[in-house]
Design a protein around this motif. Sequence first.
Motif, short mmCIF file in Angstrom:
data_model
loop_
_atom_site.label_atom_id
_atom_site.label_comp_id
_atom_site.label_asym_id
_atom_site.label_seq_id
_atom_site.Cartn_x
_atom_site.Cartn_y
_atom_site.Cartn_z
N GLY A 1 6.28 5.41 1.02
CA GLY A 1 5.24 5.81 0.06
C GLY A 1 5.72 5.79 -1.37
O GLY A 1 6.88 5.53 -1.66
N PHE A 2 4.77 6.07 -2.27
CA PHE A 2 5.07 6.06 -3.71
C PHE A 2 5.57 7.42 -4.16
O PHE A 2 5.14 8.43 -3.70
CB PHE A 2 3.79 5.73 -4.50
N GLY B 1 0.80 -1.22 0.00
CA GLY B 1 0.00 0.00 0.00
C GLY B 1 0.84 1.27 0.00
O GLY B 1 2.07 1.22 -0.14
N ARG B 2 0.14 2.40 0.19
CA ARG B 2 0.78 3.70 0.07
C ARG B 2 1.82 4.00 1.15
O ARG B 2 2.63 4.90 1.00
CB ARG B 2 -0.29 4.79 0.09
N SER C 1 12.48 5.67 1.05
CA SER C 1 11.48 6.54 1.64
C SER C 1 10.15 5.80 1.75
O SER C 1 9.97 4.74 1.17
CB SER C 1 11.30 7.80 0.78
N THR D 1 9.71 2.44 0.01
CA THR D 1 10.23 2.31 -1.35
C THR D 1 11.74 2.46 -1.31
O THR D 1 12.26 3.47 -0.85
CB THR D 1 9.60 3.40 -2.26
#
Lengths: 193, 136
Positions: free
Chosen positions: A192-193, A33-34, A190, A38
């Motif tokens: 999130g996308f 998920g968000r 980091s 990453t």
Amino acid sequence: MKRYLFPVALLALAPLVWTGCSSGGARRIDAGGRESITTVGQVDIQDFVAAAEASVGKLLLSGALDKVPKPPAILAVSLVRNQTGQQFDTDLLTKKIRVKLNTSGKALTTTTVGLDGVAEDPLAKQLQGEQQKTGVTPDFTLSGKIIETRARAGDVRQSTFSFQLSLTDRRGLALWEGEEEITKQGKRPSVGF
Amino acid sequence: MAGAVVIASALLTGGCKTTVNTVENAQPSAQKEMVADKRVITDASLARKVYIVGINEARNDSGVLQIQLEVVNQTRSRQRFTYHVQWFDATGMQVSSTTGAILPCVIEGKETRFLSAVAPHPACKDFRVQFMESTR
């Protein structure tokens, strides 16, 4: 006294608002998920999810799985090579693809036919032998490769992961081929996308 | 001095504000099957960054539904967003998709992009697409 009431109330409320958004403590998040981390140099779980989703979508749309005399197609998973510098089980990709294809009703995967005669489910293969049944002959085999390409400019790093898949029929012809590329760039991991 | 700073900052930010020019045939031969859509906007800023022009759908020979969303970035700068497609069967039940991916996307200033999704099962009848700002 009244003058100070508003700033004091604001200061008291601020931590409450902030804690609602972030917390350093461990917590469960949606897989892929968000909030997922990453990284630049590794294949993250959300990369596997995206690659599987895109590959299955294109495979279903191609209609290749419908070209069998008796649907649903029987699929055996062959070798998917990990050619990246990272060590991971390629089932992270193939299992997602298998589950989605199974859910689609377009293909069934065999767990008794594997590369070099190694069955994913040895007991099922043994039972199959004991019952003198003729073994299943897959309509298709799925093979592939995961390749990594790296680049660097100063302290900015970039990685491209190519997920290459081939669906081969009994004649040895690749009836469908797919490639998904995921490129990530940054200085450090980091959230999130 | 202040003027130089303003000019320099304009030049610096100008690098990120490049927009997209396009050309296409004036009379497209493709016949799109457009879907009448219902929109719920809770983030007006995002709706401007990723404005949905329209949705068209098609089924292949084996009955697999594909949708294509045409989105345009109405701002002049590059934008990042994520989207997620949910699928529903004829009874309105969500079709479980083990890998219901949340997909990141980048769109340049004034660019038009097409986002495609394929239904996980031929029984899928309806869909819903969620858009969100990128987390960073």
